[in-house]
Design an enzyme around this catalytic site. Sequence first.
Site, short mmCIF file in Angstrom:
data_model
loop_
_atom_site.label_atom_id
_atom_site.label_comp_id
_atom_site.label_asym_id
_atom_site.label_seq_id
_atom_site.Cartn_x
_atom_site.Cartn_y
_atom_site.Cartn_z
N GLY A 123 -1.53 4.64 14.15
CA GLY A 123 -1.73 3.83 12.96
C GLY A 123 -1.39 2.37 13.19
N GLY A 124 -0.27 2.12 13.86
CA GLY A 124 0.15 0.75 14.10
C GLY A 124 -0.79 -0.01 15.01
N CYS A 147 13.41 7.46 13.00
CA CYS A 147 12.81 6.74 14.13
C CYS A 147 13.80 6.55 15.26
CB CYS A 147 12.25 5.40 13.67
SG CYS A 147 13.34 4.50 12.56
N GLY A 200 5.32 3.52 11.01
CA GLY A 200 4.54 4.76 11.09
C GLY A 200 4.22 5.12 12.52
N SER A 201 3.10 5.78 12.70
CA SER A 201 2.71 6.30 14.02
C SER A 201 2.20 5.19 14.93
CB SER A 201 1.64 7.36 13.86
OG SER A 201 0.42 6.78 13.43
N ARG A 202 2.21 5.49 16.24
CA ARG A 202 1.66 4.54 17.20
C ARG A 202 0.16 4.34 16.96
NH1 ARG A 202 2.12 5.04 23.75
NH2 ARG A 202 4.19 5.82 23.11
N GLU A 241 6.63 10.75 22.07
CA GLU A 241 7.50 11.12 20.95
C GLU A 241 7.06 12.44 20.33
OE1 GLU A 241 9.24 8.88 17.01
OE2 GLU A 241 7.09 8.82 17.32
N LYS A 254 0.88 -1.16 0.00
CA LYS A 254 0.00 0.00 0.00
C LYS A 254 0.91 1.21 0.00
CE LYS A 254 -1.71 2.72 2.58
NZ LYS A 254 -1.60 4.22 2.69
N GLU A 260 6.53 -0.98 13.40
CA GLU A 260 7.51 -0.14 14.07
C GLU A 260 6.87 1.23 14.21
OE1 GLU A 260 10.29 2.94 13.62
OE2 GLU A 260 11.12 1.54 12.15
#
Length: 530
Positions: A245-246, A302, A241-243, A393, A184, A265
């Site tokens: 999103g993950g 990161c 990506g972001s927390r 973060e 994607k 991650e």
Amino acid sequence: MTLTGYNAIGQHWVKGTREAFSAIDPSTNQALDTAFFGADIEQMEQACELAYHAFRHYRKTSASQRAQFLNAIGKAIMALGDTLILRAMAETGLPQARLEGERGRTVGQLAMFADSLQRGLTTVPRLDSAMPERTPLPRADLRLGHIPLGPVAIFGASNFPLAFSVAGGDTASALAAGCPVIVKAHSAHPGTSELIAHAILSAASETEMPDGVFSLLFDSHRDIGQGLVAHPLIKAVGFTGSRAGGTALMQLAQQRPEPIPVYAEMSSINPVCLMPDALASRGTQLVDGFCTSLQMGAGQFCTNPGLVIGFDSPELERFTEQTAEKLNQTTSQTMLTPGIHSAYEAGVGKWIQSPQVAMVAEGERNEKPNQCTPYLFSTTADAFLADQALREEVFGAASLVVKCRDMTQFIAVIHALDGQLTATLHCGEHDAPADVQAILDELELKVGRVLFNGFPTGVEVCYAMVHGGPFPATSDARTTSVGATAIERFLRPVCYQDVPNDFLPEALRDGPSKPIYRLEDGVLMSYGQP
């Protein structure tokens, strides 16, 4: 090469039916040429079906065949030349040298997995010989190998348009494992994504890989990404990506009738611990190294050092002052997207508004769009321990210095941290070994990689690297997204009991013909020259 804005469903380039979108030049906020057409649910279904049928053949390819495929991808990426670099520069605002280096890393990790496959170093087969005479019960012949999970959905990352995106580490390791991949594409660099997809499909054709071994989908909404994770033919997910999103993808994957692993991650502030003798003996070097690491890529790594921990002392105060002097004279850099810039400004704004936090440095601003102004802040360990928000973060070139009263408080600050990708410890020869050991003992419980007397930005692609860590740094602390062992995420063990030799996987047969290491009855054996 002329961009089309089409989706790649296997070897077929198909115009999406959803609304079109364009990439944005973050340095100007102007739309770039070429419209990219989002895939619809039916096209996603086609990609998944094609990947599943490709898997039936691709999983049976030899390690040598997959190695040839990976090397061919690397060559095709290099053949794109300046076309790739210029498009990536336009879509990300990143400088040419950075992107050329990232391209080299992308090709290098493909070559590393190819080499691992050819030398039989991906996983170690385990054999336990039959013991028919054993009492009270005999033992069967048992042989453990690994097989690929199945089609994998990969989400392109915003901050590494090459090394963590369409042909990045997740894709390379999944293909090396024998898993077809559906990517994607990230909406911030669709043109870069299409160019890389052309390279992968060209390599697939050249090496006679099955149609469907790779697909690329554009998503003008969120339903394609979510649909891939929920699709019953997808067996694993790779995400950077972001927390938010993950964790959303993790929850979606767990709600399936057949839950699947999401290797995400997500977030990390990568603490840098400064011991007294390190500050006293090489304070100026630490300032220079820290400032370089903090501002690398506008802080959009990161592994960016977003936290500094030290003892409240004249040496730490001197470090803070010298760092502030250096950052105050630093100009801003363009961030990758307007969204990333907005999030950075919001995160910095929370620190500025906190009565427990002092702003000690603010870099020079300019009037261009999406500029990352570097910042340095300072607070006490008491305030840090009392406020969870200070441990979150801030993705960009901003860092927080935490001043501790004593060793007990130093350890308490580390203990309060969430899981991290990295932690760094700077110490000198006169720092108490017991203190250094106590800090190391606490750090290794929190991170995937511990550095001594260095800085965390820069992740080597090699056999010993771990780019992972406890949640929320990653979704699974047992894995890494960089390095040779990243392939293990997309494999599962299978034990073969009393299976005739002719029906065993090649790596488990008697007298293997290919170079390989095997553990036989507890003894490591080498065949050929791995």
